[in-house]
Design an enzyme around this catalytic site. Sequence first.
Site, PDB file in Angstrom:
ATOM      1  N   ASP A 118       0.830  -1.194  -0.086  1.00 38.00           N
ATOM      2  CA  ASP A 118      -0.161  -0.075   0.207  1.00 38.00           C
ATOM      3  C   ASP A 118       0.766   1.369  -0.036  1.00 38.00           C
ATOM      4  O   ASP A 118       0.558   2.283  -0.625  1.00 38.00           O
ATOM      5  CB  ASP A 118      -0.969   0.015   0.918  1.00 38.00           C
ATOM      6  CG  ASP A 118      -1.826   1.114   1.159  1.00 38.00           C
ATOM      7  OD1 ASP A 118      -2.741   1.592   0.163  1.00 38.00           O
ATOM      8  OD2 ASP A 118      -1.813   2.054   2.066  1.00 38.00           O
TER       9      ASP A 118
ATOM     10  N   LYS B 181      -4.881  -2.182   4.862  1.00 40.15           N
ATOM     11  CA  LYS B 181      -4.365  -1.753   6.118  1.00 40.15           C
ATOM     12  C   LYS B 181      -5.311  -2.227   7.455  1.00 40.15           C
ATOM     13  O   LYS B 181      -4.551  -2.499   8.447  1.00 40.15           O
ATOM     14  CB  LYS B 181      -4.206  -0.208   6.084  1.00 40.15           C
ATOM     15  CG  LYS B 181      -3.178   0.501   5.452  1.00 40.15           C
ATOM     16  CD  LYS B 181      -3.055   1.755   5.293  1.00 40.15           C
ATOM     17  CE  LYS B 181      -4.120   2.463   4.366  1.00 40.15           C
ATOM     18  NZ  LYS B 181      -3.982   4.022   4.158  1.00 40.15           N
TER      19      LYS B 181
END
Lengths: 449, 449
Positions: free
Chosen positions: A167, A193
Site C-alpha cells: 500500500d 491496512k
Amino acid sequence: MVSSPHMRTVDLIGKKRDGGEHTRREIEHLVNGYVDGSIPDYQISAWLMAVCLSGMSAAETGSLTRAMIESGSTMDLSGLAGPLVDKHSTGGVGDKVSLILAPVAAACGLQVPMMSGRALGHTGGTLDKLESIHGYSTKMEAPEFRRIIGECGYAMTGQSEDIVPADRLLYALRDVTATVESVPLITASIMSKKFAEGAELLVFDVKTGSGAFMKSLDDSRALADSLIETGRSLGRGVVTVITRMDEPLGHMVGNYLEVEESMLCLAGEALRPGYEPPADLMEVTTRLTAWMLVAGGIVSSIAEGESRCREVIAEGAAYESFRRNVAAQGGDPDRLEAQVGGRRAPCSRVITAPRAGILTGVDAYTIGTAGVGLGVGRDRTDDDVLADVGFELARKVGSTVERGDTLCTVYGETDKATEEAVEAIATALRIDDDGPQRLPLIVEERSAL
Amino acid sequence: MVSSPHMRTVDLIGKKRDGGEHTRREIEHLVNGYVDGSIPDYQISAWLMAVCLSGMSAAETGSLTRAMIESGSTMDLSGLAGPLVDKHSTGGVGDKVSLILAPVAAACGLQVPMMSGRALGHTGGTLDKLESIHGYSTKMEAPEFRRIIGECGYAMTGQSEDIVPADRLLYALRDVTATVESVPLITASIMSKKFAEGAELLVFDVKTGSGAFMKSLDDSRALADSLIETGRSLGRGVVTVITRMDEPLGHMVGNYLEVEESMLCLAGEALRPGYEPPADLMEVTTRLTAWMLVAGGIVSSIAEGESRCREVIAEGAAYESFRRNVAAQGGDPDRLEAQVGGRRAPCSRVITAPRAGILTGVDAYTIGTAGVGLGVGRDRTDDDVLADVGFELARKVGSTVERGDTLCTVYGETDKATEEAVEAIATALRIDDDGPQRLPLIVEERSAL
C-alpha cells in the site's frame, strides 16, 4: 517463436485496459512483483490507470486487498478480548470523531486497536491532533500497543512500516500518476491496512460533500458499496455509514483545538459548566460507536448502542478512559486539562457577519485548504504541522445571525498567515435569507456483519 | 497553501484520465519533460494509458506529432527536386511493395527519400529484406542519402538515431505497458518520423485483416481517419489507402525471397521468360505509386498514374532504377540477378493440398508468425533474422486445387525449424467447396492533398 511459460505483465496490463477481469493469481503476480522489484513502476502505473478507467469487480478488489495484506506482516493482537472492531473515516474537516469514539467504545467494553493517519490536503489527521498533546507518542510496537489496549480499552497508533508495504508503494505511485481517485484502489488501500492491523470488523464513515474526498453522493455510495462487497468477498463484517461533510464537524478545526473540543464532548459540564457539545459531532460519533458496539456483540441494536454511549459519557467513564489513555501514551492529562480554553496560537482575528440572515454555508473544503495555509494540515507528506493554529467556528449552518455577530475566530502563528486565512475563508461563510437545503447528517447506512 | 506556478504533470495526467483535451503547451510539457528526463517514465506510462482509454482529438494528435518532431533533429534534404513524397505501410506479410514502388516512382520522375523499418512480430521489414542483398547497406548520413537520391531517384535507409528521440523513448515504454494499440499514439509515431525524415507529402497503406496490425476494418478506418485529420491539423498533404491483408501479398514471404519477387515484378520476362507478376501485389503497388505521382504533381489522375507505372515497368526503366540503386548502396546487381531462382535456405519441405476444392484461406498472420520461427522476422528488436528462409506460396486464395497440388514450399535453415514451420502453417491453408467471401483488395481511399 518464443512462447513464454510465465505470466507476462504487459499482457495483464492489456487485459485490464480492455476491461477484462483478473484472476487472483494475476493480481498476486502484479502486487508481489511490484513489492519485490521485479515489475517496474512504469508498468504498475499504466496498470493503475487502466484500473482507474476500466474498474475492478468485487472479487478482484478482494484479491487485491488480500495480496496487499500478504505483502507484509500483520499486527499480532492475540490475547486481546475480541472481536476487535475498528472505525475508519474517509477524512473530513474538523473530524475529531476518533478522539471521542475510541474512549466511548472502550468505556462500553470494546477493545479498540485504532490506527490512524496524518493530515493530507484539506483533511485533518488523527495522529497530528494527538501529537499536539505534550509528550503523547503514537509510535509503538505491537507488545506496547496490546498492553495499552489492555490497560485503558484503546490505543492510538500510526501505520507500521512493516504493515502492507504494497500500500505504501502503490499509494506513493498513485499520488503522482493521477490514479488516486479509483473506488477499487481506494477500497483495497483502506481495507488492507485495517485488516492487516488486526481489525476483525470494520465500521466505515464514508464522508460526502465539499469537505470529503468523495464530493458527490454517487461517488460516496460507490465507495460504500465497494467496501461492503469487498468485505463480503473477503468474508469480513463491514458496516458503512455515509455522513454529510459540507461543513466542519463541531466548532473547532485545528490540531490541539480538536483535542480540546473532544475533551469537552467527553467531559461536558465537568470541564466547563454549561458546555453543550455540538449536535452534529455527537450524532455522528454516537452512531458510529453504536455500530461498533453492535458489530462487537456488546449491544443488539443501534438504539441500545447510542443510549449506552450517552450513558458512559454522562457517567464520566468515557472521559476517564481518555485520561488513562493520555497518561499511558506519554501525555499528562492534568496539564492538558489546564490548557482548555487558554491554549491558542499567538495571533487571532475575528470574522463577523457582514449582514443579518441565516448562515447557509460554512464550506468545509475552503476551511480545510485555508487550514493548510495556517499549518493545521499539509500539502506534502513531509511538511510539518502546527499544534495550536486553527479555526473556532462560533455558529453552525442554519443559525440565524445578526450583522456583526462573531462567525469565526482564526488562530495563526503569524499575523500574515492569520490574515491570509481570514481572506481565504471569507468565501466559505455564506449568509442568505432562506435556510439551506442539505442532505441529512446521517445519509445512508449499510450493514454486512 | 502552496500554489505552483508550474504546470503539474500529475494534473495533466488527471485531465486526460477525465477525458479532457490538452493544449499544445501541455503536450509540449509532457514530451519535452520525458525526453529531458524531468518527467519520470511512471508518469508518462500512466498518461499513455489514459490516452489509450480516453483518446485524443486531431488537434492534440497534431500537437503531439509536432512536439515529437521537435524533440530531435530533422533530415536535411534541401537541394532535392520537390515535392518529396514518401509511402508508409502499417505492415503486413509478404509486403514488398516498397521495393517495387520506390524504383517505379523514381523512373516516373519522383525523387523518393525512403526510410523504412525492420521486421517485428509477424510483419516483415524492408530494411531486413534489403540487407539480404550482399553488400547492400542501409546505413548512411544525409549527404550520401541526398547523393544517391540524386543519382538513381531513390534511396533506402533506416531511422537515424537523432530523428524523433521522443518516438524511440515513447515506443519503448508503450511496448512494455500495453499502450501500443492507440490510434492517436500510432498516428503521432508514424507521422512524426515521416515528416522529420523530410517527407512533404505522405501516402499511407493502411492494411486491414489478419496479417495487419489493425485486424478489423473499423480499426483500420479509425487509423486512416486519424492520419488524414492529423495531416490536416499539421497542414500537410496525406492520402490513405486501406488495403486487404488477409493473405500474404504475392507469392514470396522471406527476406531474400521477397527481393527476388520484387526483381521479377520489375524486370518480368527479361529475367524469367513467361513470368507473370502476382496480380494482388501489382495492384496495390501501382495504386500506391499512382497516388504518390498525383501527390507529387507528376500526373493529374490515378488512372494516368497507374498507366505511367505500367509503362516504366514495361520499358525496363523501373528495373534499371532498381539496379542503379543496388549498385549505389553497395550491392552487385549482376550477382543478385544470378541468384534468382537458385538462392534458397538448405532445407525445404513441400505442403500439398489434402483435398480438392477452392483455396479459401492463406492466413497471413499464421504465416507471419511461423516466419518468426523460421527466422524471417523477430519477436524482439535485438534478434537476428535469416536472409534465405521463408515461404513460397504456389497458389493464391480463390484458386481451384486438386488433391496433391503443391500449395507452399517452406525453406528453413535446419530440418527442425522447417518441420515446425510446416506444422505451424498447416492451419493457415484452408480448402472449401465454395469460394471465399472477402473485402476488395483496395478497400477505401481518402485524399487530403
